[in-house]
Design an enzyme around this catalytic site. Structure first.
Site, PDB file in Angstrom:
ATOM      1  N   SER A  68      14.868  32.187 -27.905  1.00  0.00           N
ATOM      2  CA  SER A  68      14.843  33.418 -27.122  1.00  0.00           C
ATOM      3  C   SER A  68      15.772  33.188 -25.935  1.00  0.00           C
ATOM      4  CB  SER A  68      13.401  33.670 -26.651  1.00  0.00           C
ATOM      5  OG  SER A  68      13.376  34.641 -25.654  1.00  0.00           O
ATOM      6  N   HIS A  85       8.788  32.754 -31.474  1.00  0.00           N
ATOM      7  CA  HIS A  85       8.380  31.367 -31.739  1.00  0.00           C
ATOM      8  C   HIS A  85       7.355  31.245 -32.860  1.00  0.00           C
ATOM      9  CE1 HIS A  85       9.613  30.133 -27.381  1.00  0.00           C
ATOM     10  NE2 HIS A  85      10.644  30.399 -28.175  1.00  0.00           N
ATOM     11  N   GLU A 117       4.453  33.620 -25.530  1.00  0.00           N
ATOM     12  CA  GLU A 117       3.661  32.418 -25.259  1.00  0.00           C
ATOM     13  C   GLU A 117       2.411  32.739 -24.460  1.00  0.00           C
ATOM     14  OE1 GLU A 117       5.766  28.865 -23.799  1.00  0.00           O
ATOM     15  OE2 GLU A 117       7.609  30.009 -24.092  1.00  0.00           O
ATOM     16  N   GLU A 127       6.744  25.634 -30.605  1.00  0.00           N
ATOM     17  CA  GLU A 127       6.472  24.840 -29.406  1.00  0.00           C
ATOM     18  C   GLU A 127       5.096  24.178 -29.422  1.00  0.00           C
ATOM     19  OE1 GLU A 127       7.511  27.347 -26.090  1.00  0.00           O
ATOM     20  OE2 GLU A 127       9.637  27.187 -26.573  1.00  0.00           O
ATOM     21  N   ASP A 137       4.199  34.074 -21.173  1.00  0.00           N
ATOM     22  CA  ASP A 137       5.650  34.272 -21.230  1.00  0.00           C
ATOM     23  C   ASP A 137       5.873  35.441 -22.177  1.00  0.00           C
ATOM     24  OD1 ASP A 137       8.375  34.316 -21.561  1.00  0.00           O
ATOM     25  OD2 ASP A 137       8.525  32.379 -22.584  1.00  0.00           O
ATOM     26  N   GLU A 171       5.776  35.326 -17.052  1.00  0.00           N
ATOM     27  CA  GLU A 171       7.210  35.034 -17.136  1.00  0.00           C
ATOM     28  C   GLU A 171       7.919  36.144 -17.897  1.00  0.00           C
ATOM     29  OE1 GLU A 171       9.904  31.897 -19.674  1.00  0.00           O
ATOM     30  OE2 GLU A 171       7.983  31.167 -18.912  1.00  0.00           O
ATOM     31  N   ASP A 221      13.102  33.995 -15.995  1.00  0.00           N
ATOM     32  CA  ASP A 221      13.765  33.048 -16.887  1.00  0.00           C
ATOM     33  C   ASP A 221      15.078  33.662 -17.367  1.00  0.00           C
ATOM     34  OD1 ASP A 221      14.590  31.243 -18.831  1.00  0.00           O
ATOM     35  OD2 ASP A 221      13.110  31.854 -20.307  1.00  0.00           O
ATOM     36  N   LYS A 277      16.042  25.725 -16.697  1.00  0.00           N
ATOM     37  CA  LYS A 277      16.443  25.133 -17.975  1.00  0.00           C
ATOM     38  C   LYS A 277      17.879  24.632 -17.824  1.00  0.00           C
ATOM     39  CE  LYS A 277      13.695  28.275 -20.883  1.00  0.00           C
ATOM     40  NZ  LYS A 277      13.770  29.537 -21.659  1.00  0.00           N
ATOM     41  N   HIS A 337      11.439  23.121 -21.069  1.00  0.00           N
ATOM     42  CA  HIS A 337      12.058  22.694 -22.328  1.00  0.00           C
ATOM     43  C   HIS A 337      12.735  23.908 -22.985  1.00  0.00           C
ATOM     44  CE1 HIS A 337       8.284  24.137 -24.763  1.00  0.00           C
ATOM     45  NE2 HIS A 337       8.616  24.969 -23.803  1.00  0.00           N
ATOM     46  N   LYS A 389       6.962  23.136 -18.047  1.00  0.00           N
ATOM     47  CA  LYS A 389       6.623  23.892 -19.256  1.00  0.00           C
ATOM     48  C   LYS A 389       7.296  23.187 -20.419  1.00  0.00           C
ATOM     49  CE  LYS A 389       7.367  28.447 -21.120  1.00  0.00           C
ATOM     50  NZ  LYS A 389       8.115  29.675 -21.000  1.00  0.00           N
TER      51      LYS A 389
END
Length: 419
Positions: free
Chosen positions: A41, A154, A163, A204, A241, A283, A310, A335, A363, A386
């Site tokens: 993503s 994911h 998430e 994840e 998230d 997020e 993000d 990131k 990550h 995270k």
């Protein structure tokens, strides 16, 4: 002075089984290597990930061009440079690329080299990597934002939110934080099994049950927290998230169902979730260019929930400055591969702390056994990390590294502040 004597790159594989770049930097007979991660993503403002799109043997996903770039071009430019001068080396790499989003050399080529340089510098200095960043003493451990249910890009289920995470706010040490998450995860696993859901995991490491209702997933998590003997919102809090970029069309959002609704109605729903499930962090609640909606949510954020940018910021200083002036959020996800060098990553973290933003080191969904970000979190006094669930070794590797750092710090080991 410790000079770089050799630079070698190779194609290796990430946690999704896709090719990625590893760079190894030498100073005489000492070397250090680093692997670049890859996101699923991704924000459109991120630094560019270079792949061999015409190479049919690897379905257009190989990184042999990156390997060539490092071995033939980058190696010549940074050979004989002082390995401890990270800023100078990163500046050479930025200048050599010369594009805004590092599309010439690829951010994956540049970052693999940049991280390996930092690791080698620590090795030569004979200090742990976490001691080679911004903080020189009073190191603090980050709170894990641990992924326990996967959705969105994911997982293969019908969940809209990407998430569902837990944060062990009541933990007094990192080892206690991991233990608390371990208990909740195992109780959630039992509950999912009992209800006839699959306990297979997503990209994840979080469970990916065939649930298509955000609220149902939140109820499962709240119940797992209670069964574990913890108080939701106090000992352990729920974090989300949303990855709203994936759920945005014509100024509307389909976050809470397949139906697209206005951002005002989306905010209303967020606020009801915050109240009902004591959500402490959200997020990417809106799209990366929808500055207006971010600002509206912050204005309505009376409970001071952590609002994290993000895709909005992509670890980019210029975008962070816009977000700060716009009052878009109060936290930022970091990131390194979104920006491409260690130096630029550190600049964003420094500025974030100056303006009072919390930093969350993160990550990517396509990650590796490289534990660089664990040391980065401690070495920059970032409040949170995270790095997925307590499953899949590329995720657990980062938690294990943080446990080692906590042991290394001994009695001086303290958790960071999150409130």
């Amino acid at each position: 002075m410790s000079k770089i004597t050799k630079v070698v790159a190779r194609q290796v594989f990430d946690s999704r089984g896709n090719p990625t770049v590893e760079a190894e930097i030498f100073s005489k007979n000492i070397s250090a290597k680093s692997i670049c991660p890859s996101g699923a993503s991704t924000g459109s403002h991120e630094a560019y990930e270079k792949r061999d799109k015409s190479n049919k043997k690897y379905l257009g996903k190989s990184v042999f061009k990156c390997v060539q770039i490092i071995n033939n071009l980058i190696s010549k430019k940074i050979k004989n440079e002082n390995v401890h001068n990270q800023e100078k080396i990163d500046h050479i790499l930025i200048k050599l690329d010369g594009t805004k989003q590092k599309s010439k050399l690829g951010a994956n080529s540049i970052l693999a080299v940049s991280m390996a340089v930092k690791k080698l510098s620590s090795k030569i200095k004979k200090i742990p990597l976490y001691k080679n960043f911004l903080i020189k003493k009073n190191f603090k451990l980050p709170y894990p934002l641990m992924n326990i249910i996967n959705g969105g890009a994911h997982a293969n289920n019908g969940l809209r939110i990407q998430e569902f995470m837990i944060r062990p706010d009541g933990a007094r040490s990192f080892s206690e934080a991991i233990k608390m998450c371990f208990i909740v995860i195992n109780n959630l696993k039992k509950m999912l099994k009992k209800e006839g859901h699959s306990t297979s995991v997503g990209d994840e490491g979080g469970f990916a049950p065939m649930i298509n209702d955000n609220e149902k997933a939140l109820k499962f998590i709240a119940k797992a927290i209670a069964i574990s003997g913890f108080k939701n919102g106090k000992d352990i809090s729920i974090c989300l998230d949303v990855a709203a970029n994936e759920l945005y069309k014509k100024n509307k959002y389909s976050i809470h169902s397949k139906k697209f609704i206005s951002s005002d109605l989306t905010i209303k729903k967020y606020l009801s979730f915050i109240k009902k499930f004591k959500i402490s962090s959200i997020e990417d609640p809106f799209s990366e260019n929808d500055w207006k909606s971010w600002n509206k949510l912050m204005k309505n954020n009376t409970l001071n929930t952590q609002i994290v940018g993000d895709d909005l910021y992509v670890t980019n200083l210029e975008r962070l400055k816009i977000g700060f002036l716009n009052n878009s959020s109060n936290s930022i996800l970091i990131k390194p591969n979104q920006i491409g060098t260690v130096t630029e990553t550190l600049e964003v973290i420094k500025f974030s702390h100056i303006i009072g933003f919390k930093t969350i080191i993160s990550h990517r969904s396509g990650d590796s056994e490289d534990t660089f970000i664990a040391d980065l979190a401690v070495g920059t006094s970032s409040e949170q990390i995270k790095t997925g669930s307590l499953a899949r070794s590329e995720r657990v590797a980062k938690y294990n590294q943080l446990l080692r750092i906590e042991e290394d710090l001994g009695r001086q080991a303290k958790m960071n502040k999150i409130h």
